[in-house]
Design a protein around this motif. Sequence first.
Motif, PDB file in Angstrom:
ATOM      1  N   GLU A  48     -16.251  14.821 -23.819  1.00 16.84           N
ATOM      2  CA  GLU A  48     -16.024  14.430 -25.044  1.00 16.84           C
ATOM      3  C   GLU A  48     -15.788  15.711 -26.248  1.00 16.84           C
ATOM      4  O   GLU A  48     -15.073  15.355 -27.148  1.00 16.84           O
ATOM      5  CB  GLU A  48     -17.188  13.522 -25.598  1.00 16.84           C
ATOM      6  CG  GLU A  48     -17.310  12.221 -24.715  1.00 16.84           C
ATOM      7  CD  GLU A  48     -15.991  11.296 -24.961  1.00 16.84           C
ATOM      8  OE1 GLU A  48     -15.403  11.231 -25.959  1.00 16.84           O
ATOM      9  OE2 GLU A  48     -15.866  10.581 -23.901  1.00 16.84           O
TER      10      GLU A  48
ATOM     11  N   SER B 288     -20.940  13.547 -16.871  1.00 18.80           N
ATOM     12  CA  SER B 288     -20.063  13.482 -17.807  1.00 18.80           C
ATOM     13  C   SER B 288     -20.854  12.900 -19.398  1.00 18.80           C
ATOM     14  O   SER B 288     -20.551  13.075 -20.327  1.00 18.80           O
ATOM     15  CB  SER B 288     -18.813  12.524 -17.903  1.00 18.80           C
ATOM     16  OG  SER B 288     -19.380  11.175 -17.545  1.00 18.80           O
TER      17      SER B 288
ATOM     18  N   PHE C 232     -13.211  16.781 -14.827  1.00 19.06           N
ATOM     19  CA  PHE C 232     -13.230  15.969 -16.016  1.00 19.06           C
ATOM     20  C   PHE C 232     -13.437  16.587 -17.242  1.00 19.06           C
ATOM     21  O   PHE C 232     -13.854  17.755 -17.234  1.00 19.06           O
ATOM     22  CB  PHE C 232     -14.471  14.858 -15.841  1.00 19.06           C
ATOM     23  CG  PHE C 232     -15.965  15.268 -16.255  1.00 19.06           C
ATOM     24  CD1 PHE C 232     -16.300  15.363 -17.205  1.00 19.06           C
ATOM     25  CD2 PHE C 232     -16.511  15.813 -14.915  1.00 19.06           C
ATOM     26  CE1 PHE C 232     -17.698  15.794 -17.429  1.00 19.06           C
ATOM     27  CE2 PHE C 232     -17.714  16.266 -14.937  1.00 19.06           C
ATOM     28  CZ  PHE C 232     -18.494  16.509 -16.318  1.00 19.06           C
TER      29      PHE C 232
ATOM     30  N   LYS D 285     -13.539  12.004 -21.382  1.00 18.30           N
ATOM     31  CA  LYS D 285     -11.893  11.787 -21.913  1.00 18.30           C
ATOM     32  C   LYS D 285     -10.759  11.481 -20.789  1.00 18.30           C
ATOM     33  O   LYS D 285     -10.146  10.450 -21.242  1.00 18.30           O
ATOM     34  CB  LYS D 285     -11.802  12.540 -22.951  1.00 18.30           C
ATOM     35  CG  LYS D 285     -12.867  12.903 -24.090  1.00 18.30           C
ATOM     36  CD  LYS D 285     -12.191  14.261 -24.743  1.00 18.30           C
ATOM     37  CE  LYS D 285     -11.067  14.011 -25.720  1.00 18.30           C
ATOM     38  NZ  LYS D 285     -11.068  15.011 -26.603  1.00 18.30           N
ATOM     39  N   GLU D 286     -10.973  12.034 -19.909  1.00 16.28           N
ATOM     40  CA  GLU D 286      -9.909  12.093 -18.764  1.00 16.28           C
ATOM     41  C   GLU D 286     -10.533  12.867 -17.795  1.00 16.28           C
ATOM     42  O   GLU D 286     -11.416  13.632 -17.642  1.00 16.28           O
ATOM     43  CB  GLU D 286      -8.635  12.544 -18.854  1.00 16.28           C
ATOM     44  CG  GLU D 286      -8.714  14.181 -19.556  1.00 16.28           C
ATOM     45  CD  GLU D 286      -7.080  14.445 -19.826  1.00 16.28           C
ATOM     46  OE1 GLU D 286      -6.436  14.195 -18.935  1.00 16.28           O
ATOM     47  OE2 GLU D 286      -7.185  15.363 -20.649  1.00 16.28           O
ATOM     48  N   ALA D 287     -10.311  12.207 -16.472  1.00 14.64           N
ATOM     49  CA  ALA D 287     -10.688  12.945 -15.181  1.00 14.64           C
ATOM     50  C   ALA D 287      -9.462  13.145 -14.285  1.00 14.64           C
ATOM     51  O   ALA D 287      -8.791  11.836 -13.924  1.00 14.64           O
ATOM     52  CB  ALA D 287     -11.996  12.220 -14.549  1.00 14.64           C
ATOM     53  N   TYR D 288      -9.780  13.980 -13.107  1.00 15.71           N
ATOM     54  CA  TYR D 288      -8.675  13.846 -12.143  1.00 15.71           C
ATOM     55  C   TYR D 288      -9.320  14.109 -10.890  1.00 15.71           C
ATOM     56  O   TYR D 288     -10.216  15.162 -10.444  1.00 15.71           O
ATOM     57  CB  TYR D 288      -7.531  14.916 -12.296  1.00 15.71           C
ATOM     58  CG  TYR D 288      -6.991  14.428 -13.520  1.00 15.71           C
ATOM     59  CD1 TYR D 288      -5.717  13.745 -13.779  1.00 15.71           C
ATOM     60  CD2 TYR D 288      -7.288  15.114 -15.096  1.00 15.71           C
ATOM     61  CE1 TYR D 288      -4.887  13.374 -14.662  1.00 15.71           C
ATOM     62  CE2 TYR D 288      -6.530  14.806 -15.993  1.00 15.71           C
ATOM     63  CZ  TYR D 288      -5.332  13.722 -15.869  1.00 15.71           C
ATOM     64  OH  TYR D 288      -4.564  13.645 -17.179  1.00 15.71           O
TER      65      TYR D 288
ATOM     66  N   PRO E 216     -10.299   7.035 -13.618  1.00 11.58           N
ATOM     67  CA  PRO E 216     -10.297   6.209 -14.901  1.00 11.58           C
ATOM     68  C   PRO E 216     -12.375   6.115 -15.322  1.00 11.58           C
ATOM     69  O   PRO E 216     -12.913   6.005 -14.288  1.00 11.58           O
ATOM     70  CB  PRO E 216      -9.779   4.859 -15.103  1.00 11.58           C
ATOM     71  CG  PRO E 216      -9.865   4.649 -13.461  1.00 11.58           C
ATOM     72  CD  PRO E 216      -9.657   5.849 -12.984  1.00 11.58           C
TER      73      PRO E 216
ATOM     74  N   LYS F   6      -2.939  20.961 -11.362  1.00 10.92           N
ATOM     75  CA  LYS F   6      -2.457  19.627 -11.538  1.00 10.92           C
ATOM     76  C   LYS F   6      -0.751  20.028 -11.328  1.00 10.92           C
ATOM     77  O   LYS F   6      -0.029  19.065 -10.893  1.00 10.92           O
ATOM     78  CB  LYS F   6      -2.452  18.883 -13.009  1.00 10.92           C
ATOM     79  CG  LYS F   6      -3.843  18.450 -13.240  1.00 10.92           C
ATOM     80  CD  LYS F   6      -3.808  18.166 -14.670  1.00 10.92           C
ATOM     81  CE  LYS F   6      -2.969  17.054 -15.166  1.00 10.92           C
ATOM     82  NZ  LYS F   6      -3.286  16.732 -16.721  1.00 10.92           N
TER      83      LYS F   6
ATOM     84  N   PRO G  23      -5.559  10.608 -11.296  1.00 12.24           N
ATOM     85  CA  PRO G  23      -6.257  10.131 -12.576  1.00 12.24           C
ATOM     86  C   PRO G  23      -7.444   9.361 -11.945  1.00 12.24           C
ATOM     87  O   PRO G  23      -7.380   8.284 -11.197  1.00 12.24           O
ATOM     88  CB  PRO G  23      -5.604   9.403 -13.350  1.00 12.24           C
ATOM     89  CG  PRO G  23      -4.039  10.021 -12.939  1.00 12.24           C
ATOM     90  CD  PRO G  23      -4.129  10.039 -11.866  1.00 12.24           C
TER      91      PRO G  23
END
Length: 224
Positions: free
Chosen positions: A185, A221, A182, A165-168, A161, A150, A159
């Motif tokens: 959890e 995921s 990603f 929990k988060e992904a790029y 969505p 990053k 990002p």
Amino acid sequence: MDRRSPITSGRRYAWLPALALAAVAVAGCSSSGGGSTAASAPPPSAGTTASSPAATVPTATTAPSVTAPTATATATATPTAPAGNGKRPADACTLLTSPQVVAAVGTAGPFTGTHPSPVDGKAVWGCTWGSRQSYAHIRESSPSSLATLKANPELTATPVPGIGKEAYLIQRKNGTHPSVYFVAEDGLVYEVEVVKDRGPNDDVNAPAEIAAESALALLLSKAV
């Protein structure tokens, strides 16, 4: 003397001593022959007795050698168990079927999974389905690796969505060589990559690869 002539009762009794002597002589011969038989009997018995321990010893010796590798294999497999919530399977190659990979890559299968090579002598949790030219890939990464990507000025981190929990989406500034990272959890980080055709004109496939990576990342995921 004619053996067919009748034997009187007197002569019959006269033969008894001779018969007794003959019986003694036969018994003596049998006793002598029996000694020979008795002398030859022990070798088979001794051979049989000696073979029994020989058959028992290999069995007792073989049993530990079979058990030991099993125990070692079990102990070795333990570190590959999930470090997080326990939902992730130990074998990453069980996560996708060949039809799912065919749909993502767009190339005819069947595709079987292969595990990534160890890094610094340690096994890496992950799997690659496909060939060198076209494949789908997932592997466990790390928060530090994601942070480094990053912060890389030669890359863009967009990002994505709805995944974990988060992904790029990580790709070069020119939009090529995309990968989706990603965070699951349980906090573990994973990389998902799809290559439709690793060739001179692969750059034109970037939009389709991004779509496939996002779809697989969403699917995976929920499984790790």
